[in-house]
Write an enzyme that holds these catalytic residues in place. Structure first.
Site, mmCIF file in Angstrom:
data_model
loop_
_atom_site.group_PDB
_atom_site.id
_atom_site.type_symbol
_atom_site.label_atom_id
_atom_site.label_comp_id
_atom_site.label_asym_id
_atom_site.label_seq_id
_atom_site.Cartn_x
_atom_site.Cartn_y
_atom_site.Cartn_z
ATOM 1 N N CYS A 86 -3.862 7.817 -1.414
ATOM 2 C CA CYS A 86 -5.036 7.652 -1.837
ATOM 3 C C CYS A 86 -6.313 8.036 -0.643
ATOM 4 O O CYS A 86 -6.730 8.990 -0.957
ATOM 5 C CB CYS A 86 -5.632 5.859 -2.446
ATOM 6 S SG CYS A 86 -3.913 5.320 -3.306
ATOM 7 N N CYS B 127 -5.665 -0.954 -6.298
ATOM 8 C CA CYS B 127 -3.861 -0.880 -5.634
ATOM 9 C C CYS B 127 -3.728 -3.016 -5.446
ATOM 10 O O CYS B 127 -3.076 -3.646 -5.707
ATOM 11 C CB CYS B 127 -4.302 -0.740 -4.137
ATOM 12 S SG CYS B 127 -5.193 -1.030 -3.929
ATOM 13 N N CYS C 82 0.993 -1.196 0.060
ATOM 14 C CA CYS C 82 0.071 0.065 -0.097
ATOM 15 C C CYS C 82 0.562 1.654 -0.138
ATOM 16 O O CYS C 82 1.901 1.124 0.951
ATOM 17 C CB CYS C 82 -1.084 0.123 1.243
ATOM 18 S SG CYS C 82 -1.884 1.957 1.955
ATOM 19 N N GLU D 60 -0.194 1.696 9.238
ATOM 20 C CA GLU D 60 -1.150 2.478 10.417
ATOM 21 C C GLU D 60 -1.344 2.638 11.618
ATOM 22 O O GLU D 60 -0.396 1.842 12.081
ATOM 23 C CB GLU D 60 -2.002 1.925 9.923
ATOM 24 C CG GLU D 60 -3.433 1.089 9.166
ATOM 25 C CD GLU D 60 -3.093 1.361 7.566
ATOM 26 O OE1 GLU D 60 -3.276 1.178 6.434
ATOM 27 O OE2 GLU D 60 -1.839 -0.517 7.447
ATOM 28 N N HIS E 201 -13.349 6.151 -2.612
ATOM 29 C CA HIS E 201 -12.159 4.576 -2.048
ATOM 30 C C HIS E 201 -12.331 3.568 -2.687
ATOM 31 O O HIS E 201 -11.452 3.203 -2.912
ATOM 32 C CB HIS E 201 -11.665 5.313 -1.015
ATOM 33 C CG HIS E 201 -10.999 4.989 -0.154
ATOM 34 N ND1 HIS E 201 -9.270 5.479 -0.699
ATOM 35 C CD2 HIS E 201 -9.472 4.004 0.885
ATOM 36 C CE1 HIS E 201 -8.302 4.970 -0.150
ATOM 37 N NE2 HIS E 201 -8.691 4.232 0.787
ATOM 38 N N GLU F 181 -6.604 -5.591 5.632
ATOM 39 C CA GLU F 181 -7.090 -4.742 4.799
ATOM 40 C C GLU F 181 -8.664 -4.352 3.989
ATOM 41 O O GLU F 181 -8.628 -3.891 3.826
ATOM 42 C CB GLU F 181 -5.125 -3.541 4.599
ATOM 43 C CG GLU F 181 -5.447 -2.340 4.527
ATOM 44 C CD GLU F 181 -6.219 -1.286 2.725
ATOM 45 O OE1 GLU F 181 -6.630 -0.385 3.142
ATOM 46 O OE2 GLU F 181 -6.123 -2.882 2.698
ATOM 47 N N THR G 190 -3.938 5.358 7.542
ATOM 48 C CA THR G 190 -3.127 4.827 6.750
ATOM 49 C C THR G 190 -2.561 6.471 6.382
ATOM 50 O O THR G 190 -2.620 7.665 5.748
ATOM 51 C CB THR G 190 -3.968 4.427 5.298
ATOM 52 O OG1 THR G 190 -4.435 3.549 5.578
ATOM 53 C CG2 THR G 190 -2.890 4.055 4.520
ATOM 54 N N TYR H 118 -9.726 -0.444 -4.677
ATOM 55 C CA TYR H 118 -9.510 -1.379 -4.382
ATOM 56 C C TYR H 118 -8.973 -2.020 -5.638
ATOM 57 O O TYR H 118 -8.104 -3.371 -5.510
ATOM 58 C CB TYR H 118 -9.772 -1.840 -3.647
ATOM 59 C CG TYR H 118 -9.585 -1.384 -1.356
ATOM 60 C CD1 TYR H 118 -9.243 -0.457 -1.874
ATOM 61 C CD2 TYR H 118 -9.128 -2.235 -0.487
ATOM 62 C CE1 TYR H 118 -9.469 0.321 -0.454
ATOM 63 C CE2 TYR H 118 -8.536 -1.551 0.718
ATOM 64 C CZ TYR H 118 -8.575 -0.156 0.775
ATOM 65 O OH TYR H 118 -8.920 -0.105 2.070
HETATM 66 FE FE1 SF4 Z 1 -3.277 2.038 0.315
HETATM 67 FE FE2 SF4 Z 1 -4.690 0.593 -1.840
HETATM 68 FE FE3 SF4 Z 1 -5.747 2.336 0.491
HETATM 69 FE FE4 SF4 Z 1 -4.105 3.050 -1.473
HETATM 70 S S1 SF4 Z 1 -6.370 3.019 -1.743
HETATM 71 S S2 SF4 Z 1 -4.784 4.034 0.418
HETATM 72 S S3 SF4 Z 1 -3.310 1.759 -1.889
HETATM 73 S S4 SF4 Z 1 -5.244 0.490 0.621
HETATM 74 FE FE FE Z 2 -6.425 0.930 2.469
#
Ligand code: SF4
Ligand code: FE
Length: 492
Positions: free
Chosen positions: A104, A301, A100, A259, A294, A445, A191, A298
């Protein structure tokens, strides 16, 4: 200065006085701490790739405020192309770091504040949007790393914020002054906050009329007086401080986002950093904006991370000499299918965006929630297949020191060699990486980040338009619209 170099990012962090604890001890320099450094390296990659000509289109954008080229991580989504490019950027970074990269949350919080400040002004005659645009310009010009802080500790889950025995279970205003407010409380699972320049604080839930003090959205410097980070313990994290490399699994970039629990102990926020203050009717909308953007992420990433995991698994099958087995191939195909399905849904959510009242672009809410729901399953399913193909050594592999030991090293090596075309340490490195990227930290996560699975299911039901689907069924089965010129049979 609109695009920071990785070095400038790290040096700018060094200049901050972040108040952080790791392993129960105060950290003197977050930049040099072995538990935090891998997470800083990951964010540094986001800065580095923005300077690469081949990634410019993916990693940067043109600011709609200044017309300058800025990092995509500080950009307000203007159209579907921006939404798609974001997902492409996430996949690229996931492939580059295997973990990660943290920026984001701040990006989506920035967009949620932009949209909500506009909505709030329309409804309440406030001037948050202009104020926010000024803040945004400064963020873009300085290419800042932002962390979004949304999840309150929540205390007793059956009680609302105002009904908690301890009012600090939700971040709230404890003092109002002419020049700003003082806030208290905490945010969980934060995060990247520990290695950020700024923390964007958002309400974590919709609020009622008697909960005005909890309706606060603002920006706080990460090293502001009263801000404290308590770093979370991760799977295998003591390996980072033991000085071993291979055993860490992903030694340069770490495990997920670093985190932390971030505590706000009477933090003063000046008026020019407040973007919502008491307008309870806007909180649900802000949470919704953030979560929807958000959740689509996912599929980017985690697909990028899965690409690296598929690569590590495929290499392990070559090392083991199983790669030509058709069952092994089929399991790799399943990993690919799961990964591309998640990515495809995120791209679709972005391709079917719509414009918000403020002019920015929102992803398709149904497809964004489907994306995240898929991820809560596929990350486990892909990890399971990696474990299946790599084998039991993932759980029993001796540590790196055993391989180096003058007495036992020769045995450890001899009995872990498979295909002599590969060095035994190749097998060790792949195994440790698979262990890392399928650890409980990573899995949880994927399950709970951007909202727990049930949150997506509620949105999916709401978005599905069940009544419209019932009408479709009635119309298809017993409707009046025949094919032009043809009278169709009907149920008698
Ligand atoms: Fe991390 Fe994915 Fe969230 Fe971006 S979208 S902060 S890479 S978990
Ligand atoms: Fe996340």
């Amino acid at each position: 200065m609109a695009l920071k170099t990785p070095k400038e990012y790290v040096e700018s962090l060094r200049a901050l006085k972040i108040n952080a604890y790791v392993g129960g001890e105060k950290v003197s320099s977050i930049v040099d701490h072995p538990a935090i450094a891998p997470h800083i390296n990951t964010v540094a990659k986001t800065y580095e790739l923005a300077h690469k000509p081949e990634h410019q289109d993916t990693m940067t954008a043109i600011s709609h405020l200044t017309g300058e080229r800025i990092h995509r991580y500080t950009h307000i989504f203007q159209n579907n192309d921006d939404l798609i490019k974001k997902i492409e950027m996430l996949r690229l970074l996931g492939q580059t770091t295997g973990t990660c990269f943290q920026r984001c949350v701040g990006l989506d919080a920035l967009n949620a504040m932009y949209a909500t400040s506009f909505d709030t002004d329309q409804k309440h005659g406030t001037d948050y949007h202009q104020r926010f645009k000024k803040y945004l310009t400064w963020v873009q010009e300085n290419d800042l790393m932002l962390a979004g802080a949304m999840t309150d500790p929540k205390g007793h889950r059956s009680k609302r914020p105002a009904d908690q025995d301890d009012p600090d279970q939700f971040v709230h205003v404890v003092e109002r002054r002419p020049d700003g407010v003082v806030i208290r409380g905490a945010k969980m699972h934060n995060t990247g906050g520990i290695n950020s320049h700024e923390i964007l604080v958002l309400p974590g839930t919709g609020l009622k009329d008697d909960e005005k003090d909890y309706a606060i959205a603002c920006a706080i410097p990460a090293d502001a007086e009263g801000v404290l980070f308590i770093f979370g313990r991760q799977s295998n994290d003591s390996r980072k401080t033991e000085g071993c490399g291979t055993d860490i699994g992903n030694p340069r970039f770490g495990v997920v986002g670093g985190e932390a629990l971030v505590v706000f102990e009477d933090v003063f926020v000046p008026n020019d950093r407040i973007f919502l203050n008491g307008e309870v009717d806007q909180c649900g909308g802000m949470v919704n904006y953030f979560a929807t953007w958000h959740r689509a992420n996912y599929g980017g990433c985690k697909a990028g991370n899965a690409d690296v995991l598929i690569g590590a698994t495929a290499k392990t099958t070559k090392i083991l000499g199983t790669e030509k087995n058709s069952i092994v191939k089929d399991k790799l195909i399943e990993m690919i299918h799961l990964t591309e399905t998640s990515y495809g849904t995120a791209i679709a959510a972005s391709a079917q965006g719509h414009q918000l009242p403020c002019g920015s672009q929102m992803v398709n809410p149904m497809l964004a929630n489907v994306t995240k729901q898929n991820i809560t399953r596929s990350v486990y399913a892909v990890g399971r297949l990696a474990h299946d193909l790599a084998g039991g050594y993932l759980a029993t592999l001796p540590d790196e020191a055993s391989f180096d030991n003058p007495v036992i090293g020769k045995y450890v090596k001899k009995y872990h060699v498979a295909n002599p075309e590969y060095d035994v340490m190749d097998r060790v490195k792949m195994g440790r990486f698979i262990e890392n990227v399928t650890s409980v930290t990573t899995m949880v996560e994927a399950m709970h980040g951007a909202g727990s699975p049930q949150a997506q299911r509620i949105v999916m039901l709401g978005q599905a338009g069940i009544d419209a689907k019932i009408k479709m069924a009635d119309q298809v089965i017993d409707g009046t619209d025949d094919v032009e010129g043809i009278a169709l049979r009907r149920p008698s």
